[in-house]
Design a protein around this motif. Structure first.
Motif, PDB file in Angstrom:
ATOM      1  N   VAL A  10       3.371  -9.374  -0.975  1.00  0.00           N
ATOM      2  CA  VAL A  10       3.745  -9.577   0.431  1.00  0.00           C
ATOM      3  C   VAL A  10       4.930  -8.675   0.778  1.00  0.00           C
ATOM      4  CG1 VAL A  10       4.701 -11.258   2.064  1.00  0.00           C
ATOM      5  CG2 VAL A  10       2.790 -11.905   0.587  1.00  0.00           C
ATOM      6  N   THR A  11       5.915  -8.645  -0.101  1.00  0.00           N
ATOM      7  CA  THR A  11       7.079  -7.776   0.106  1.00  0.00           C
ATOM      8  C   THR A  11       6.658  -6.316   0.146  1.00  0.00           C
ATOM      9  OG1 THR A  11       8.519  -9.362  -1.016  1.00  0.00           O
ATOM     10  CG2 THR A  11       9.324  -7.102  -0.839  1.00  0.00           C
ATOM     11  N   ASP A  12       5.806  -5.910  -0.797  1.00  0.00           N
ATOM     12  CA  ASP A  12       5.344  -4.525  -0.846  1.00  0.00           C
ATOM     13  C   ASP A  12       4.583  -4.148   0.416  1.00  0.00           C
ATOM     14  OD1 ASP A  12       6.478  -4.376  -3.355  1.00  0.00           O
ATOM     15  OD2 ASP A  12       4.562  -4.471  -4.437  1.00  0.00           O
ATOM     16  N   ARG A  13       3.770  -5.056   0.924  1.00  0.00           N
ATOM     17  CA  ARG A  13       3.010  -4.799   2.153  1.00  0.00           C
ATOM     18  C   ARG A  13       3.958  -4.619   3.345  1.00  0.00           C
ATOM     19  NH1 ARG A  13      -2.759  -6.497   1.934  1.00  0.00           N
ATOM     20  NH2 ARG A  13      -3.156  -6.923  -0.249  1.00  0.00           N
ATOM     21  N   MET A  14       5.012  -5.436   3.384  1.00  0.00           N
ATOM     22  CA  MET A  14       6.002  -5.285   4.457  1.00  0.00           C
ATOM     23  C   MET A  14       6.707  -3.934   4.350  1.00  0.00           C
ATOM     24  SD  MET A  14       7.629  -9.091   5.153  1.00  0.00           S
ATOM     25  CE  MET A  14       8.359  -9.245   3.535  1.00  0.00           C
ATOM     26  N   LEU A  15       7.003  -3.526   3.114  1.00  0.00           N
ATOM     27  CA  LEU A  15       7.640  -2.218   2.922  1.00  0.00           C
ATOM     28  C   LEU A  15       6.713  -1.091   3.387  1.00  0.00           C
ATOM     29  CD1 LEU A  15       9.327  -2.797  -0.553  1.00  0.00           C
ATOM     30  CD2 LEU A  15      10.480  -2.525   1.658  1.00  0.00           C
ATOM     31  N   LEU A  16       5.416  -1.192   3.072  1.00  0.00           N
ATOM     32  CA  LEU A  16       4.464  -0.180   3.534  1.00  0.00           C
ATOM     33  C   LEU A  16       4.404  -0.148   5.056  1.00  0.00           C
ATOM     34  CD1 LEU A  16       1.348  -0.316   1.165  1.00  0.00           C
ATOM     35  CD2 LEU A  16       3.101   1.444   1.313  1.00  0.00           C
ATOM     36  N   GLN A  17       4.423  -1.318   5.666  1.00  0.00           N
ATOM     37  CA  GLN A  17       4.388  -1.377   7.124  1.00  0.00           C
ATOM     38  C   GLN A  17       5.630  -0.698   7.713  1.00  0.00           C
ATOM     39  OE1 GLN A  17       4.330  -5.356   8.744  1.00  0.00           O
ATOM     40  NE2 GLN A  17       3.268  -4.666  10.589  1.00  0.00           N
ATOM     41  N   ARG A  18       6.778  -0.953   7.134  1.00  0.00           N
ATOM     42  CA  ARG A  18       8.016  -0.301   7.598  1.00  0.00           C
ATOM     43  C   ARG A  18       7.945   1.198   7.371  1.00  0.00           C
ATOM     44  NH1 ARG A  18      12.683  -3.508   4.676  1.00  0.00           N
ATOM     45  NH2 ARG A  18      13.750  -1.562   5.185  1.00  0.00           N
ATOM     46  N   MET A  19       7.377   1.608   6.210  1.00  0.00           N
ATOM     47  CA  MET A  19       7.242   3.046   5.917  1.00  0.00           C
ATOM     48  C   MET A  19       6.342   3.727   6.941  1.00  0.00           C
ATOM     49  SD  MET A  19       6.932   2.859   1.737  1.00  0.00           S
ATOM     50  CE  MET A  19       5.925   4.323   1.626  1.00  0.00           C
ATOM     51  N   ILE A  62       2.569  10.761  -1.146  1.00  0.00           N
ATOM     52  CA  ILE A  62       1.255  10.337  -0.649  1.00  0.00           C
ATOM     53  C   ILE A  62       1.358   8.937  -0.041  1.00  0.00           C
ATOM     54  CG2 ILE A  62      -1.094   9.696  -1.362  1.00  0.00           C
ATOM     55  CD1 ILE A  62      -0.839  12.005  -3.482  1.00  0.00           C
ATOM     56  N   ALA A  63       2.075   8.038  -0.715  1.00  0.00           N
ATOM     57  CA  ALA A  63       2.246   6.681  -0.191  1.00  0.00           C
ATOM     58  C   ALA A  63       2.961   6.716   1.159  1.00  0.00           C
ATOM     59  CB  ALA A  63       3.020   5.814  -1.189  1.00  0.00           C
ATOM     60  N   TRP A  64       3.944   7.580   1.295  1.00  0.00           N
ATOM     61  CA  TRP A  64       4.675   7.743   2.562  1.00  0.00           C
ATOM     62  C   TRP A  64       3.712   8.193   3.664  1.00  0.00           C
ATOM     63  CZ3 TRP A  64       9.083   6.692   4.968  1.00  0.00           C
ATOM     64  CH2 TRP A  64       9.448   7.449   6.092  1.00  0.00           C
ATOM     65  N   GLN A  65       2.888   9.171   3.336  1.00  0.00           N
ATOM     66  CA  GLN A  65       1.955   9.721   4.321  1.00  0.00           C
ATOM     67  C   GLN A  65       0.845   8.733   4.685  1.00  0.00           C
ATOM     68  OE1 GLN A  65       0.854  13.267   2.096  1.00  0.00           O
ATOM     69  NE2 GLN A  65       1.847  14.533   3.662  1.00  0.00           N
ATOM     70  N   LYS A  66       0.408   7.923   3.713  1.00  0.00           N
ATOM     71  CA  LYS A  66      -0.756   7.054   3.919  1.00  0.00           C
ATOM     72  C   LYS A  66      -0.400   5.582   4.092  1.00  0.00           C
ATOM     73  CE  LYS A  66      -3.993  10.123   1.751  1.00  0.00           C
ATOM     74  NZ  LYS A  66      -5.269  10.216   1.117  1.00  0.00           N
ATOM     75  N   ALA A  67       0.878   5.271   4.210  1.00  0.00           N
ATOM     76  CA  ALA A  67       1.301   3.871   4.323  1.00  0.00           C
ATOM     77  C   ALA A  67       0.596   3.159   5.474  1.00  0.00           C
ATOM     78  CB  ALA A  67       2.815   3.781   4.485  1.00  0.00           C
ATOM     79  N   GLY A  68       0.424   3.840   6.582  1.00  0.00           N
ATOM     80  CA  GLY A  68      -0.223   3.231   7.741  1.00  0.00           C
ATOM     81  C   GLY A  68      -1.713   3.013   7.569  1.00  0.00           C
ATOM     82  N   SER A  69      -2.314   3.708   6.620  1.00  0.00           N
ATOM     83  CA  SER A  69      -3.761   3.565   6.426  1.00  0.00           C
ATOM     84  C   SER A  69      -4.107   2.599   5.292  1.00  0.00           C
ATOM     85  CB  SER A  69      -4.402   4.939   6.163  1.00  0.00           C
ATOM     86  OG  SER A  69      -3.936   5.480   4.944  1.00  0.00           O
TER      87      SER A  69
END
Length: 194
Positions: A10-19, A62-69
């Motif tokens: 859950v925390t990781d998903r929130m971080l991806l959303q913020r990214m 790559i994670a930075w670029q694809k966080a929204g997807s």
């Protein structure tokens, strides 16, 4: 999935959303959270620290670029390990290096550090893992070291679950055969070592 794993995801998903919104601090938090795990995992592919760091940087780029997807089809940890695995193989191909199969100098380096029983056990297991193929080592690391399910490992390695099961089976057979000899005991199995 354990409660801790669920909370972490859950925390990781929130971080991806913020990214995905451009939050660099979230990227830093995710990077620090996964750096050690990725180093250990990628260390099963290559012993070259420079390649490991390059792959980790590529992974987070790559994670930075694809966080929204990220669609949430898997845990964030599974997604990141998959990116790291594919980036690692790509980087090794670019360098013309094959995944590490065995490094005889590793035994010499680890012998210097055998200071206590815990270190000795880790070294003994590490030597046993060094006898496995790169794919077998990666599967063992992901299942037993990181705690991924066989289905998650199949996603990470982009192969069928049956292939993951076969690699794990052959890894366990080989470890059963080599670990006793590494401990100075005769092996109970007579399977030939490559």
């Amino acid at each position: 999935m354990h409660d801790d794993d669920l909370d972490s995801d859950v925390t990781d998903r929130m971080l991806l959303q913020r990214m995905s919104g451009g939050d660099r601090a979230a990227l830093g938090i995710l990077y620090r959270s996964y750096h050690g795990r990725l180093c250990r995992f990628l260390g099963r592919l290559t012993r070259r620290a420079d390649v490991i760091e390059e792959v980790i940087n590529d992974c987070f780029w790559i994670a930075w670029q694809k966080a929204g997807s990220f669609h949430g089809d898997s845990r964030v940890s599974t997604w990141l390990m998959g990116i790291a695995y594919r980036s690692g193989l790509k980087t090794l191909r670019q360098y013309g290096d094959a995944p590490v199969e065995d490094d005889p100098r590793r035994e010499e380096r680890s012998a210097v550090h055998d200071l206590d029983e815990d270190r000795e056990l880790r070294d003994w297991l590490s030597k046993g893992l060094d006898r496995l193929s790169a794919d077998q080592r990666v599967v063992v690391e992901l299942v037993y070291g990181v705690g991924h399910s066989l289905d998650e490992v199949a996603v990470i390695m982009q192969c069928p679950v049956g292939t993951v099961k076969a690699r794990l089976f052959h890894a366990r057979v080989k470890l059963r055969n080599v670990l006793p000899s590494l401990a100075g005991e005769p092996s109970q199995h007579t399977e030939a070592m490559p």
